[in-house]
Design an enzyme around this catalytic site. Structure first.
Site, mmCIF file in Angstrom:
data_model
loop_
_atom_site.group_PDB
_atom_site.id
_atom_site.type_symbol
_atom_site.label_atom_id
_atom_site.label_comp_id
_atom_site.label_asym_id
_atom_site.label_seq_id
_atom_site.Cartn_x
_atom_site.Cartn_y
_atom_site.Cartn_z
ATOM 1 N N GLU A 71 43.356 14.835 0.729
ATOM 2 C CA GLU A 71 42.777 14.708 -0.617
ATOM 3 C C GLU A 71 43.877 14.653 -1.681
ATOM 4 O O GLU A 71 45.051 14.912 -1.389
ATOM 5 C CB GLU A 71 41.858 15.896 -0.897
ATOM 6 C CG GLU A 71 42.570 17.236 -0.776
ATOM 7 C CD GLU A 71 41.920 18.341 -1.572
ATOM 8 O OE1 GLU A 71 41.769 18.175 -2.797
ATOM 9 O OE2 GLU A 71 41.583 19.381 -0.971
ATOM 10 N N LYS B 175 36.618 28.584 -0.263
ATOM 11 C CA LYS B 175 37.438 29.281 -1.256
ATOM 12 C C LYS B 175 36.862 30.680 -1.498
ATOM 13 O O LYS B 175 35.646 30.861 -1.575
ATOM 14 C CB LYS B 175 37.490 28.484 -2.556
ATOM 15 C CG LYS B 175 38.226 27.154 -2.419
ATOM 16 C CD LYS B 175 38.299 26.439 -3.755
ATOM 17 C CE LYS B 175 39.130 25.160 -3.638
ATOM 18 N NZ LYS B 175 38.401 24.085 -2.932
#
Length: 300
Positions: free
Chosen positions: A26, A158
């Protein structure tokens, strides 16, 4: 693949022609997730880690009305500068392409683009998920995993998220969660969330074998979760205290939406004296290395 809206980088074209394994990377982490100048260094280190394991990196971003699969070094440097740049998730792709905007891809956009290019493996840091206190606020990373046949190597969701709700979402939508040498899912900065994985794998060949069966039976996304390197991992209790303080600050400041994640990660970096940045760097490189091994095993 529609060449009107997609472009392969020269090294990716050569890899496809030669039958070499590919790993998609990414660009949001380069443009928004790490401070300068370390962001560009890490981007190159991730690509180097993929090459060192016998695969070819395909870093993805939007340029001049096309999704570029395999940015050149010069193009990657543009993304690292972060000028006139849009953060692009799946919903943003048609807008950014139509307006010919430069866009850094999230995990969701990267997985979506990789699938269009026939790339089966993506490496990243942490994935998005269900937000704390807002169960309706679900990152598009999750539904994209539920619809695209791609294996994502990550350090788990996360830690700023509702980890239990995120784990339940993955289970509900049939996304297998594998633990790389572990029985519990990591929590990005911390080695364990305390939540079980569906299976432990200890080699790239094991992960590849499970992925092949999953896809043969009509399954879509699959996660391989890798604990952060032990020398860098933060204790969960310490991290939770920092996050609670940072989230209260974000609420007072009215920070929300896509701006919340970079805000919280910046606060974590400040309050750990940069430890979290060093950790992020280490786990990104390790995940890229493991992703390359799995990509190679899938081609065997």
């Amino acid at each position: 693949m529609n060449t009107e809206y997609f472009r392969l980088g020269p090294h990716v074209e050569a890899a496809r022609a030669g039958g070499q394994p590919l790993v998609a990377l990414e660009t949001v982490v380069v443009s928004f997730g790490l401070p300068r100048p370390i962001n560009l260094q890490v981007a190159h280190e991730m690509e180097d880690a993929v090459r060192a394991e016998g695969a070819v990196p395909a870093t993805i971003g939007l340029l001049e009305g096309r999704v570029v699969i395999g940015l050149t070094s010069a193009e990657l440097a543009e993304f690292a500068r972060g000028e006139n740049l849009r953060k692009v998730s799946r919903r943003d792709i048609p807008v950014a392409l139509a307006r010919k905007e430069k866009g850094a891809t999230t995990v969701a956009a990267t997985v979506w683009a990789a699938a269009r290019a026939g790339i089966r493996v993506v490496a990243t840091g942490g994935i998005g998920g269900v937000h704390r206190g807002a169960p309706f606020d679900v990152s598009n990373d999750l539904p994209t995993l539920a619809t695209e046949p791609v294996l994502v190597v990550c350090a788990g969701p996360k830690a700023i998220l509702d980890l239990r709700a995120t784990r339940e979402w993955l289970e509900t939508h049939g996304i297998p969660v594998l633990g790389w040498g572990i029985e519990t899912m990591p929590a990005f900065y911390s080695a364990s969330s305390g939540l079980p994985v569906d299976a432990r794998v200890d080699t790239a060949e094991e992960a590849a074998a499970i992925a092949r069966v999953h896809w043969t039976l009509g399954g879509k996304g699959i996660l391989v979760t890798v604990p952060p390197p032990a020398d860098f991992a933060l204790p969960m209790e310490r991290l939770e205290a920092i996050l609670e303080e940072a989230m209260a600050e974000a609420e007072r400041a009215g920070v929300q939406g896509w701006a919340l994640t970079p805000f919280l990660l910046a606060r974590v970096a400040e309050r750990t004296g940069g430890e979290s940045v060093a950790l992020n760097r280490a786990l990104l490189i390790e995940n890229a290395r493991i992703a390359a091994r799995i990509a190679r095993a899938l081609e065997a």
